[in-house]
Design a protein around this motif. Structure first.
Motif, mmCIF file in Angstrom:
data_model
loop_
_atom_site.group_PDB
_atom_site.id
_atom_site.type_symbol
_atom_site.label_atom_id
_atom_site.label_comp_id
_atom_site.label_asym_id
_atom_site.label_seq_id
_atom_site.Cartn_x
_atom_site.Cartn_y
_atom_site.Cartn_z
ATOM 1 N N ILE A 23 52.490 35.600 38.289
ATOM 2 C CA ILE A 23 52.847 35.390 39.315
ATOM 3 C C ILE A 23 51.583 34.518 39.950
ATOM 4 O O ILE A 23 50.307 35.103 39.962
ATOM 5 N N GLN A 24 51.608 33.434 40.335
ATOM 6 C CA GLN A 24 50.632 32.546 41.156
ATOM 7 C C GLN A 24 50.131 32.915 42.590
ATOM 8 O O GLN A 24 49.351 32.721 43.197
ATOM 9 N N SER A 25 51.459 33.016 43.088
ATOM 10 C CA SER A 25 51.507 33.242 44.687
ATOM 11 C C SER A 25 52.700 34.032 45.245
ATOM 12 O O SER A 25 53.738 34.061 44.228
ATOM 13 N N ASN A 26 52.928 34.792 46.167
ATOM 14 C CA ASN A 26 53.603 35.392 46.818
ATOM 15 C C ASN A 26 53.659 35.637 48.407
ATOM 16 O O ASN A 26 52.868 36.389 48.891
ATOM 17 N N VAL A 27 54.522 34.874 48.917
ATOM 18 C CA VAL A 27 54.272 34.642 50.468
ATOM 19 C C VAL A 27 55.535 35.397 51.126
ATOM 20 O O VAL A 27 56.851 35.092 50.880
ATOM 21 N N ASP A 58 55.720 25.996 51.625
ATOM 22 C CA ASP A 58 54.461 25.036 51.652
ATOM 23 C C ASP A 58 53.320 26.115 51.172
ATOM 24 O O ASP A 58 52.572 25.675 50.484
ATOM 25 N N GLN A 59 53.292 27.169 52.035
ATOM 26 C CA GLN A 59 51.980 27.995 51.809
ATOM 27 C C GLN A 59 52.013 28.378 50.135
ATOM 28 O O GLN A 59 51.000 28.696 49.579
ATOM 29 N N ALA A 60 53.082 28.908 49.693
ATOM 30 C CA ALA A 60 53.378 29.435 48.310
ATOM 31 C C ALA A 60 52.870 28.311 47.101
ATOM 32 O O ALA A 60 52.119 28.747 46.454
ATOM 33 N N LEU A 61 53.356 27.032 47.467
ATOM 34 C CA LEU A 61 52.819 26.124 46.606
ATOM 35 C C LEU A 61 51.531 25.795 46.808
ATOM 36 O O LEU A 61 50.606 25.867 45.569
#
Length: 332
Positions: A23-27, A58-61
């Motif tokens: 997992i690289q991001s989780n918003v 957009d924030q997750a990317l």
């Protein structure tokens, strides 16, 4: 392999990015408006998803430091959930996948809750039993591989999460009431008041009866003392929480005994309940179970769990057509 995942089944708009199983991001954008109505209003949830989904994606990317051109697939929650809310996530995912000419992956929401255990270490070994507990589901699932799961016990009526919220409402606690019961229970006596336990065959659950019993208990006590709830809030919360957790763990203990499986996990929104987390640890120590409890951020609805499920489906080549619709192909 980079996948963007979208979760929009209820009142959380979430997006996550997973790269090669990490997992690289989780918003997550939470919809606070429902607190005004004592529960989730489907139409308001759908409108909020429409407002939140673009900035959340957009924030997750950005957090993952990837662009849309880096994506190999788009994943989304196909259900179960609120139809209007699911439509927002499904439509967005389908349009983005079509525009980018990448694979589309549909994910079963409850399977994703189970697979949240593979986001961080330690991870359960197969086969394991997972008690999936939320506002809409109460299940015991036998998990033989990331994509092989079988429900061996489930509620015949209400989910345990609903029981927490409905009992909280009877106590005049604001929505969502489950976490407030947990908070008050930490200061109360769990054995102060006793409530009857349902008698259900096999590994199935029932929570409708205990809600009715709790309502009659409060009615009787408040007739005798109008200030009963205010004066005894902590003990009431501790007692009802202890009863609900006891129902869950009795069935889980039976499932472990019948299957011979000692790898035990919990998942879903109610797995954030501190009483359940502590009790399953204590029971696990007593019965020599290996117990797995997800981090708080992966208990409630989130896109990281959708991403992890999508990772395994991508590896298996299990993609879905553009014609898929929310709530379709809902077999577990």
């Amino acid at each position: 392999m980079i996948i963007l995942a979208i979760e929009s089944s209820c009142d959380e708009t979430s997006a996550a990015v997973i790269a090669n199983g990490q997992i690289q991001s989780n918003v997550v954008a939470t919809q606070l408006i429902h607190t005004l109505y004592g529960g989730v209003v489907p139409e308001l949830a759908s409108r909020a998803h429409q407002q939140h989904i673009l900035p959340v994606v957009d924030q997750a990317l950005n957090d993952a430091k990837v662009t849309k051109k880096d994506l190999d697939a788009i994943a989304f929650t196909k259900g179960p959930g609120l139809l209007g809310a699911l439509l927002v996530g499904t439509s967005f995912a389908k349009a983005l996948a079509l525009g980018l000419k990448v694979q589309l992956i549909d994910v079963h929401h409850m399977q994703a809750h189970v697979l949240a255990h593979f986001i961080d270490d330690p991870k359960p070994a197969f086969p394991f039993l997972c008690l999936t507990v939320s506002g809409g589901h109460t299940q015991i699932v036998r998990v033989d591989s990331p994509l092989e799961m079988k429900i061996i016990g489930e509620t015949r009526d209400d989910a345990v999460g609903e029981a927490f919220d409905k009992t909280a409402k009877l106590l005049d606690l604001p929505y969502p009431g489950g976490p407030l019961i947990d908070k008050n229970a930490a200061h109360g006596d769990p054995y102060k008041y006793a409530f009857p336990l349902p008698e259900m065959p096999g590994l199935d659950f029932s929570f409708s009866g205990i809600k009715t019993s709790f309502m009659y208990f409060l009615q009787k006590q408040t007739r005798e003392n109008p200030l009963f709830i205010t004066e005894n809030m902590d003990d009431i919360c501790a007692s009802i929480q202890h009863t609900l957790v006891d129902i869950l763990l009795k069935k889980l203990k039976k499932a472990s005994r019948e299957t011979g499986i000692s790898e035990i996990a919990i998942a879903g929104g109610v797995s954030a309940n501190s009483g359940l987390r502590q009790s399953i640890k204590e029971l696990g120590d007593k019965l020599s179970w290996n117990v797995y409890i997800p981090a708080f951020e992966y208990c409630t609805d989130n896109a990281a769990m959708i991403a992890m499920a999508a990772h395994y489906k991508y590896l298996a080549g299990d993609f879905c057509p553009q014609t898929v619709s929310p709530m379709a192909r809902m077999e577990f």
